[in-house]
Write a protein that holds these residues in place. Structure first.
Motif, PDB file in Angstrom:
ATOM      1  N   UNK A 120       0.760  -1.093  -0.089  1.00 43.19           N
ATOM      2  CA  UNK A 120      -0.111   0.067  -0.041  1.00 43.19           C
ATOM      3  C   UNK A 120       0.964   1.212   0.056  1.00 43.19           C
ATOM      4  N   UNK A 121       1.989   1.068   0.810  1.00 46.81           N
ATOM      5  CA  UNK A 121       2.846   2.251   0.647  1.00 46.81           C
ATOM      6  C   UNK A 121       3.394   2.535  -0.312  1.00 46.81           C
ATOM      7  N   UNK A 122       4.031   1.692  -1.279  1.00 45.58           N
ATOM      8  CA  UNK A 122       4.528   1.799  -2.481  1.00 45.58           C
ATOM      9  C   UNK A 122       3.679   2.313  -3.652  1.00 45.58           C
ATOM     10  N   UNK A 123       2.300   1.526  -3.471  1.00 45.64           N
ATOM     11  CA  UNK A 123       1.255   2.245  -4.468  1.00 45.64           C
ATOM     12  C   UNK A 123       0.744   3.460  -4.235  1.00 45.64           C
ATOM     13  N   UNK A 124       0.903   3.986  -2.916  1.00 44.64           N
ATOM     14  CA  UNK A 124       0.445   5.371  -2.507  1.00 44.64           C
ATOM     15  C   UNK A 124       1.795   6.219  -2.915  1.00 44.64           C
ATOM     16  N   UNK A 125       2.754   6.052  -2.932  1.00 45.48           N
ATOM     17  CA  UNK A 125       3.710   7.135  -3.305  1.00 45.48           C
ATOM     18  C   UNK A 125       3.581   7.147  -4.844  1.00 45.48           C
ATOM     19  N   UNK A 126       3.507   5.994  -5.513  1.00 47.12           N
ATOM     20  CA  UNK A 126       3.337   5.896  -6.862  1.00 47.12           C
ATOM     21  C   UNK A 126       2.141   6.857  -7.342  1.00 47.12           C
ATOM     22  N   UNK A 127       0.936   6.663  -6.627  1.00 46.08           N
ATOM     23  CA  UNK A 127      -0.296   7.223  -7.177  1.00 46.08           C
ATOM     24  C   UNK A 127      -0.052   8.785  -6.645  1.00 46.08           C
ATOM     25  N   UNK A 128       0.781   9.096  -5.556  1.00 47.38           N
ATOM     26  CA  UNK A 128       1.079  10.686  -5.271  1.00 47.38           C
ATOM     27  C   UNK A 128       1.925  11.276  -6.237  1.00 47.38           C
ATOM     28  N   UNK A 129       3.016  10.688  -6.695  1.00 47.41           N
ATOM     29  CA  UNK A 129       3.808  11.031  -7.988  1.00 47.41           C
ATOM     30  C   UNK A 129       2.781  11.273  -9.064  1.00 47.41           C
ATOM     31  N   UNK A 130       1.899  10.281  -9.393  1.00 47.60           N
ATOM     32  CA  UNK A 130       1.077  10.340 -10.757  1.00 47.60           C
ATOM     33  C   UNK A 130       0.069  11.348 -10.640  1.00 47.60           C
ATOM     34  N   UNK A 131      -0.343  11.636  -9.613  1.00 44.35           N
ATOM     35  CA  UNK A 131      -1.333  12.435  -9.375  1.00 44.35           C
ATOM     36  C   UNK A 131      -0.970  13.912  -9.508  1.00 44.35           C
ATOM     37  N   UNK A 132       0.104  14.256  -8.844  1.00 42.97           N
ATOM     38  CA  UNK A 132       0.974  15.298  -8.874  1.00 42.97           C
ATOM     39  C   UNK A 132       1.165  16.021 -10.116  1.00 42.97           C
TER      40      UNK A 132
END
Length: 173
Positions: free
Chosen positions: A148-160
């Protein structure tokens, strides 16, 4: 009869403290450390203030979602995953969008998010679950937090990158 000298505890005088000091003696190493602290006191103060805020926030979540010691530790899971998401967003903003600023990354990234997230509690809770005979919950917690942490950081990068105007990586979408 042998002559035994008494030496003060600590590293022998004149020898390096460790490999990071590259030959400094104990006194020289102390001097370099204090010189570093003095020259970065403003950044250290910003990190401290951010850490206090992040820690208070994490404590608040722990109070709202208390942990029994045998169930899934939702509070720590939520703060760590949300911290990973926020760190992904922050890194895009400070590296690709905003002009360089001295205090943003230390305050938010190291201070607030460092105080918000917690690896030590994560590991302690996993250990406590194992000690309580809750191996399946412990492994779900450890593995789930990592994924979940790896997915979350990836989603944060993609969303930003998707939402931040002026991202230097706009063409990389």
């Amino acid at each position: 009869m042998e002559n035994h000298e008494t030496r003060p505890p600590g590293p022998p005088r004149g020898l390096p403290i460790d490999s990071d000091t590259a030959g400094d003696t104990v006194a020289e190493g102390r001097h370099r450390w204090w010189a570093f602290v003095r020259s970065h006191a403003d950044v250290l103060a910003v990190i401290s203030a951010g850490g206090a805020l992040g820690s208070l926030g994490r404590w608040s979540v722990d109070e709202l979602l208390p942990w029994s010691g045998t169930t899934f530790p939702w509070a720590t899971f939520l703060v760590n995953v949300s911290g990973a998401l926020a760190l992904g967003v922050l890194m895009v903003l400070v590296v690709e969008v905003w002009p360089p600023r001295r205090y943003v990354r230390p305050f938010v990234g190291v201070g607030v998010l460092g105080g918000w997230t917690t690896f030590s509690t994560y590991v302690l809770e996993a250990r406590d679950l194992l000690a309580a005979g809750r191996a399946a919950t412990a492994f779900a917690y450890v593995g789930g937090s990592l994924v979940a942490g790896l997915v979350a950081v990836w989603l944060g990068i993609a969303a930003a990158r998707l939402l931040a105007p002026g991202s230097r990586r706009e063409g990389a979408r």
